[in-house]
Design a protein around this motif. Structure first.
Motif, short mmCIF file in Angstrom:
data_model
loop_
_atom_site.label_atom_id
_atom_site.label_comp_id
_atom_site.label_asym_id
_atom_site.label_seq_id
_atom_site.Cartn_x
_atom_site.Cartn_y
_atom_site.Cartn_z
N GLN A 1 40.48 16.14 -3.54
CA GLN A 1 39.29 16.63 -2.84
C GLN A 1 39.52 16.70 -1.34
OE1 GLN A 1 36.31 13.88 -4.25
NE2 GLN A 1 35.48 15.39 -5.68
N ARG A 2 40.13 15.67 -0.80
CA ARG A 2 40.40 15.62 0.64
C ARG A 2 41.38 16.73 1.05
NH1 ARG A 2 40.54 10.44 1.06
NH2 ARG A 2 42.64 10.25 0.25
N ASN A 3 42.40 16.94 0.23
CA ASN A 3 43.43 17.92 0.54
C ASN A 3 42.91 19.35 0.46
OD1 ASN A 3 46.15 18.63 1.20
ND2 ASN A 3 46.49 19.15 -0.94
N THR A 4 41.97 19.59 -0.43
CA THR A 4 41.48 20.95 -0.63
C THR A 4 40.13 21.20 0.06
OG1 THR A 4 40.46 20.32 -2.74
CG2 THR A 4 42.71 21.21 -2.81
N ALA A 5 39.70 20.31 0.93
CA ALA A 5 38.39 20.43 1.57
C ALA A 5 38.34 21.58 2.59
CB ALA A 5 38.00 19.12 2.25
N ASP A 6 39.48 21.97 3.13
CA ASP A 6 39.48 23.08 4.08
C ASP A 6 40.35 24.21 3.53
OD1 ASP A 6 42.28 23.14 5.47
OD2 ASP A 6 41.71 21.03 5.49
N PRO A 7 40.15 25.43 4.02
CA PRO A 7 40.90 26.57 3.47
C PRO A 7 42.42 26.43 3.58
CG PRO A 7 39.11 27.33 4.86
CD PRO A 7 39.18 25.85 5.01
N TYR A 8 42.92 25.82 4.65
CA TYR A 8 44.37 25.66 4.81
C TYR A 8 44.93 24.67 3.79
CZ TYR A 8 43.62 28.16 9.15
OH TYR A 8 43.26 29.10 10.07
N GLY A 9 44.22 23.60 3.57
CA GLY A 9 44.64 22.62 2.57
C GLY A 9 44.61 23.22 1.17
N MET A 10 43.57 23.99 0.89
CA MET A 10 43.46 24.64 -0.42
C MET A 10 44.59 25.65 -0.59
SD MET A 10 41.92 24.70 -3.18
CE MET A 10 41.13 25.56 -4.48
N GLY A 11 44.88 26.40 0.46
CA GLY A 11 45.98 27.37 0.39
C GLY A 11 47.31 26.69 0.14
N ALA A 12 47.55 25.58 0.82
CA ALA A 12 48.80 24.84 0.64
C ALA A 12 48.88 24.29 -0.79
CB ALA A 12 48.90 23.70 1.65
N PHE A 13 47.77 23.82 -1.30
CA PHE A 13 47.73 23.31 -2.68
C PHE A 13 48.04 24.42 -3.67
CE2 PHE A 13 45.20 22.58 -6.56
CZ PHE A 13 45.85 21.45 -7.03
#
Length: 69
Positions: A47-59
């Protein structure tokens, strides 16, 4: 919607949990208990990693490329 635990136990048509158990020298019951114990921390990190668009993109990039570490 299946729970995260259900997704883990059904991975690879059910062989994922067995592979995890074998890799770490655990019984199936031990592997399932370990996964259940670790899922809350895993879920929070996801949840923490995908909370912002950049984190979600990296995931999504990591999942698509096989770079899961």
């Amino acid at each position: 919607m299946p729970s995260l635990f259900d997704i883990f136990t059904q991975a690879q048509n059910g062989a994922g949990m067995q592979a995890l158990a074998q890799q770490y020298g655990l019984s199936m019951q031990q592997a399932q208990a370990a996964v259940q114990a670790l899922l809350p921390a895993f879920s929070q990190g996801l949840q923490r990693n995908t909370a912002d668009p950049y984190g979600m993109g990296a995931f999504m990039t990591a999942m698509a490329s096989g770079q899961h570490a």
